[in-house]
Scaffold this motif. Structure first.
Motif, mmCIF file in Angstrom:
data_model
loop_
_atom_site.group_PDB
_atom_site.id
_atom_site.type_symbol
_atom_site.label_atom_id
_atom_site.label_comp_id
_atom_site.label_asym_id
_atom_site.label_seq_id
_atom_site.Cartn_x
_atom_site.Cartn_y
_atom_site.Cartn_z
ATOM 1 N N PRO A 192 79.562 75.650 8.961
ATOM 2 C CA PRO A 192 80.407 74.697 8.217
ATOM 3 C C PRO A 192 81.699 74.401 8.977
ATOM 4 O O PRO A 192 82.126 75.192 9.831
ATOM 5 C CB PRO A 192 80.672 75.403 6.893
ATOM 6 N N LYS A 193 82.315 73.287 8.644
ATOM 7 C CA LYS A 193 83.507 72.851 9.362
ATOM 8 C C LYS A 193 84.599 73.908 9.356
ATOM 9 O O LYS A 193 85.274 74.129 10.377
ATOM 10 C CB LYS A 193 84.039 71.550 8.751
ATOM 11 N N ALA A 194 84.786 74.569 8.215
ATOM 12 C CA ALA A 194 85.887 75.537 8.084
ATOM 13 C C ALA A 194 85.763 76.679 9.083
ATOM 14 O O ALA A 194 86.764 77.333 9.433
ATOM 15 C CB ALA A 194 85.943 76.077 6.659
ATOM 16 N N GLU A 195 84.537 76.946 9.559
ATOM 17 C CA GLU A 195 84.336 78.082 10.469
ATOM 18 C C GLU A 195 84.259 77.638 11.933
ATOM 19 O O GLU A 195 84.080 78.462 12.823
ATOM 20 C CB GLU A 195 83.057 78.829 10.082
ATOM 21 N N GLN A 235 85.136 63.754 5.949
ATOM 22 C CA GLN A 235 85.675 65.113 6.118
ATOM 23 C C GLN A 235 85.856 65.479 7.583
ATOM 24 O O GLN A 235 86.650 66.352 7.933
ATOM 25 C CB GLN A 235 84.746 66.132 5.439
ATOM 26 N N TRP A 236 85.075 64.785 8.456
ATOM 27 C CA TRP A 236 85.158 65.111 9.877
ATOM 28 C C TRP A 236 86.342 64.448 10.563
ATOM 29 O O TRP A 236 86.617 64.723 11.733
ATOM 30 C CB TRP A 236 83.871 64.721 10.585
ATOM 31 N N ALA A 287 93.541 68.466 14.209
ATOM 32 C CA ALA A 287 92.796 68.993 15.358
ATOM 33 C C ALA A 287 93.005 68.104 16.575
ATOM 34 O O ALA A 287 93.150 68.606 17.703
ATOM 35 C CB ALA A 287 91.313 69.090 15.024
ATOM 36 N N ALA A 288 93.046 66.787 16.373
ATOM 37 C CA ALA A 288 93.258 65.864 17.480
ATOM 38 C C ALA A 288 94.634 66.071 18.094
ATOM 39 O O ALA A 288 94.781 66.045 19.326
ATOM 40 C CB ALA A 288 93.110 64.426 16.985
ATOM 41 N N LYS A 289 95.656 66.301 17.234
ATOM 42 C CA LYS A 289 97.012 66.500 17.749
ATOM 43 C C LYS A 289 97.115 67.803 18.530
ATOM 44 O O LYS A 289 97.681 67.843 19.628
ATOM 45 C CB LYS A 289 98.005 66.485 16.585
#
Length: 894
Positions: free
Chosen positions: A660-663, A779-780, A785-787
């Motif tokens: 999952p995204k959180a992990e 959600q993606w 994260a990009a910064k």
């Protein structure tokens, strides 16, 4: 690409490929293949042979379209159309009938664009203009006889020879001269030549005052005798130019007023031949000088040759020198010789200028009077322009071009003198040549053609087409049908053929509601080249608006017009056989004879090239750009291969559990954000038909984001970590998302590659286009994260630079033989976001990003343990914080 992208987004796509099958190119090819002249075959024989040629070409093109990857139901006759199909022809004739009923169709004898090489009248859309056409223009004179102007009359009385000086680029039209035009508001000079040259000495000429200085090389030195306004010249009588020849016409002609005369070129006096000039015709018509078809002098025949009728003007003896000679070739030279014989030729000048050519035969055309059928556009152009207000244009500037063409047209010449086409079903009275074309007659004629086909117009007897009322009229006159009437032989302009294509949509079920009622208004997209603003784009609009009932609001047949440019060679030149620079699509796909010079690229690379260029402009193709497209294609294909090669884990094991995204780590969340951003860019590109935006975004993502970055930094993990390890599963999770999205994003442009990937991955025998494209969930989208990754990437750049220096000095072969120390000063601001990030994230992400064996974050300049033999150092600056970077303390790994 348009159809495939809409299909992937879950829409039903109604696409029916079609072919324009009539017209001169097919007829000429047929006659050439048979090795016969048109006069050696009957109309029915020509039509039968031409239909066979057209049908063969359709099948050939079907094969080529399939090779290109065009998606359609090619095997169904119901899902393709040809303009030669009976249903299509009858729909076209019904449109024609509706325009007749509205009074828009009429027959007229007037000058039209005529192609001697095609033996047919042409519409403006069938012309191309060449700037390098060479003409032998002439300066000629007309002798004045009398004038209603007192001032000019006194000059005529005092001078032995007073002449009008006229310039023309078409000396062959002088036999049809019916007047000389002047502008009433221009001032004209009366000058006497003082040249010693024969033919000029002591001759008095009249020219526009503003042109006098431009005529030095024609007249030589002159003495100005006086000036007169153009209005005083109107009504002045002059002798016909060939009036001194034996048996020639000597009836005086007049100077007429016209606003189309200017002082921009020539002499300010314009020779008028209403049979060979649109403006001349309009001037004479407006002045009431044209009252019947016989009032126009025309001496040009069907093949563009002088006819025997020229004898009525120049006499029988002189006519022998012109008759049967081409007015564009030897006939023009012979006309100039006659001008010399009568002493009216002042000078010949060879000029290079813009001139219209027949775009099918690439031969010059002429303007000449013939009886043709026209569509009146003045009555519908306002409705057409209003209908265009509901249309979107790509590029937007093309709206101005189409509207300008519509505004500038007042009529459309719709008749052609060929047999391979849809007939204009008009009847004519034998004794008067009067045309009969009305709704009642057409009802009967079309019912016959509906049953027996349009070919019956040529093979059937005239009585088959006569409604009862006309048969009774013939009987009342004591005549049989063939004695009283005859059938016309004209066919419709092929633009009327193709312009009727919109009429098939309601019949084929487009836009029907649940009750089966037709709700059709328009096609969603109409796509063609920039030359079709004069052709297909117009003819569709005009036939749709022209055939709409009075009760209906005139609607455009299309919702959006997309205009593409033309394909040029690699040097930006127009392709032509003479230059030998034609690039065949099939050669690009299959390769040429010499595969080293012309390799076989396949259809997808050609499609990628087409997607990469800004198609709304003219575009170049050649070895260099195709090689670049091939390289971009390989990057996309290799990206898919990398994903496929690493997603499956170990053969025989079940698919790995997704993370999952959180992990996911920062790197994976960053890549997913980039993938989500890419998808949104691609979706926008497809929705706005900006394929260059799509192709360039895909190329950048696969070349830079994946190949140069993500795939590079994850290789160690994919090759060395446990198959079911959390880090590796996170990478595989991202690879599956990449492959899924990449396959759908590239499929409209690269369908063969997308199907190959889909078959390899899914292996279920289905097509990638059988399931909708479900874009990534919002959600993606992860700006944080990009910064954060952007900061790391800024740090990564100088590190990689230092690693490269070490590699060049042969201290290392691989970056894995090095370690990196990041020195964060103890007094670095604690509230700086990047400072907190780099301290909290630890060194694992740094080792991954730098692809080194070790990385350390230290607070002093002391290197990491291991007493390195050499070091490279650099500094990295971020806003509000300064770091000293020591990459590395490089040392050999233990």
């Amino acid at each position: 690409m348009i159809n495939r992208s809409h299909l992937l987004e879950g829409r039903r796509v109604h696409y029916v490929p079609g072919w324009d099958c009539h017209g001169l190119p097919i007829e000429n090819k047929t006659l050439k293949d048979l090795g016969v002249h048109v006069s050696q075959m009957t109309p029915s024989e020509i039509r039968k042979a031409a239909q066979a040629t057209a049908s063969k070409e359709v099948e050939s093109q079907k094969t080529q379209f399939r090779t290109l990857g065009i998606m359609a139901d090619w095997d169904s006759h119901e899902r393709t159309y040809r303009t030669l199909d009976h249903k299509y022809e009858m729909r076209q004739l019904r449109i024609f009938q509706k325009m007749v009923e509205k009074g828009l169709i009429y027959r007229h004898y007037r000058p039209v664009h005529y192609s001697p090489s095609s033996l047919s009248a042409l519409a403006e859309a069938e012309l191309v203009y060449k700037d390098d056409h060479v003409s032998h223009s002439v300066y000629v004179t007309f002798d004045l006889e009398s004038s209603p102007s007192e001032a000019l009359g006194s000059i005529l009385a005092s001078q032995p020879r007073v002449k009008l000086l006229v310039w023309t680029t078409t000396p062959w039209t002088l036999t049809a001269n019916m007047g000389v035009a002047v502008h009433p508001e221009l001032v004209y000079s009366v000058v006497k030549s003082t040249s010693e040259e024969d033919g000029l000495r002591d001759t008095v000429f009249i020219v526009a005052q503003d042109r006098l200085e431009h005529l030095d090389d024609i007249l030589g030195p002159v003495e100005v005798l006086g000036q007169v306004p153009g209005s005083d010249l109107v009504g002045t009588q002059y002798r016909p130019i060939f009036g001194t020849l034996p048996n020639a016409s000597t009836e005086s002609l007049e100077i007429v007023p016209s606003s189309h005369v200017t002082s921009d070129s020539g002499t300010g006096l314009v020779h008028c031949a209403p049979a060979h000039g649109t403006e001349d015709y309009q001037v004479f018509k407006a002045l009431g000088l044209i009252s019947s078809t016989n009032s126009i002098l025309c001496h040009v025949g069907r093949a563009g040759e002088f006819t025997e009728a020229v004898a009525e003007v120049i006499g029988s003896d002189a006519a022998e020198k012109l008759v049967k000679k081409s007015v564009l070739k030897e006939g023009s030279k012979a006309a100039v010789d006659l001008l010399r014989d009568v002493g009216q030729l002042v000078k010949i000048k060879r000029i290079k200028h813009r001139y219209p050519y027949d775009w099918k035969t690439d031969q010059p055309i002429i303007l000449t009077a013939t009886s043709q059928w026209f569509a009146n556009l003045d009555n519908i152009k306002d409705d057409a322009l209003e209908a265009l207000q509901e249309v979107s244009f790509i590029p937007p500037v093309s709206r101005n071009r189409l509207e300008a063409f519509v505004k500038s047209r007042s009529e459309w010449c719709i008749s052609r003198q060929r047999v391979w086409g849809v007939p204009i079903p008009a009847l004519y009275e034998t004794t008067t040549d009067k045309a009969i074309l009305d709704s009642t007659t057409l009802d009967h004629i079309l019912s016959v053609l509906e049953e027996k086909g349009t070919g019956h117009w040529w093979s059937g007897a005239v009585e088959d087409f006569l409604p009862p009322a006309l048969l009774e009229e013939a009987k009342a006159k004591g005549l049989n049908a063939s004695e009283a009437y005859y059938k016309g032989t004209d066919t419709m302009d092929v633009w009327f053929d193709s312009g009727s294509s919109w009429s098939m949509l309601p019949e084929m079920g487009v836009g029907r509601n649940a009750d089966g009622e037709a709700r059709w208004h328009h096609a969603d997209v109409c796509l063609e080249g920039s030359d079709q603003h004069r052709g297909w784009f117009q003819s569709q609009l005009l036939t749709a608006v022209g055939s709409a009932s009075e009760a209906e609001k005139a609607l455009s047949p299309y919702k959006m017009l997309i205009t593409h440019g033309m394909v040029l060679d690699e040097k930006g030149r127009k392709m032509s056989k003479s230059l030998g620079n034609i690039v065949s699509p099939l050669t690009v796909i299959n390769g040429g004879k010499d595969k080293k010079k012309e390799p076989a690229y396949g259809a997808d690379i050609l499609r990628l090239w087409a997607a990469t260029v800004e198609y709304w402009r003219d575009m170049s193709i050649g070895p260099t750009v195709l090689s670049q497209s091939a390289e971009s294609y390989r990057k996309i294909r290799n990206s898919a291969r990398f994903c496929l090669g690493n997603m499956g884990g170990v053969a025989g094991r079940p698919a790995l559990e997704k993370v999952p995204k959180a992990e996911l780590s920062l790197t994976e969340r960053y890549i997913m954000n980039e993938l989500y951003t890419l998808e949104q860019t691609v979706l926008d590109g497809y929705s706005t038909y900006n394929f260059a935006k799509v192709a360039n975004a895909l190329t950048h993502f696969t070349n830079i984001t994946l190949s140069s970055f993500y795939f590079d930094i994850t290789k160690d993990c994919l090759y060395a970590d446990p198959v079911d390890g959390a880090t590796r599963r996170g990478v595989v999770t991202v690879l599956e998302h990449i492959l899924s999205s990449l396959t759908k994003m590239t499929a409209p442009i690269l369908p063969h590659l997308a199907e190959e990937v889909h078959a390899t991955w899914k292996g279920d025998g289905t097509s990638v286009f059988m399931t909708p494209w479900n874009p990534l969930d919002a959600q993606w989208s992860d700006p944080q994260a990009a910064k954060e990754m952007d900061w790391y990437m800024q740090l990564r750049s100088p590190v990689l630079s230092l690693l490269e220096q070490a590699r060049m000095k042969k201290h290392i072969r691989s970056s894995l033989e090095a370690a990196v120390d990041i020195i964060v000063p103890e007094d670095a601001p604690q509230d700086n976001e990047f400072t907190r990030l780099i301290r909290n994230q630890g060194v694992d992400i740094l080792k991954t990003l730098f692809i080194v064996s070790d990385a350390n974050i230290v607070s002093s300049s002391q290197p990491s343990p291991g007493s390195p033999e050499w070091t490279y150092t650099g500094t990295f600056q971020i806003p509000s914080t300064s770091f000293r970077l020591v990459p590395p303390a490089y040392h050999m790994p233990i």
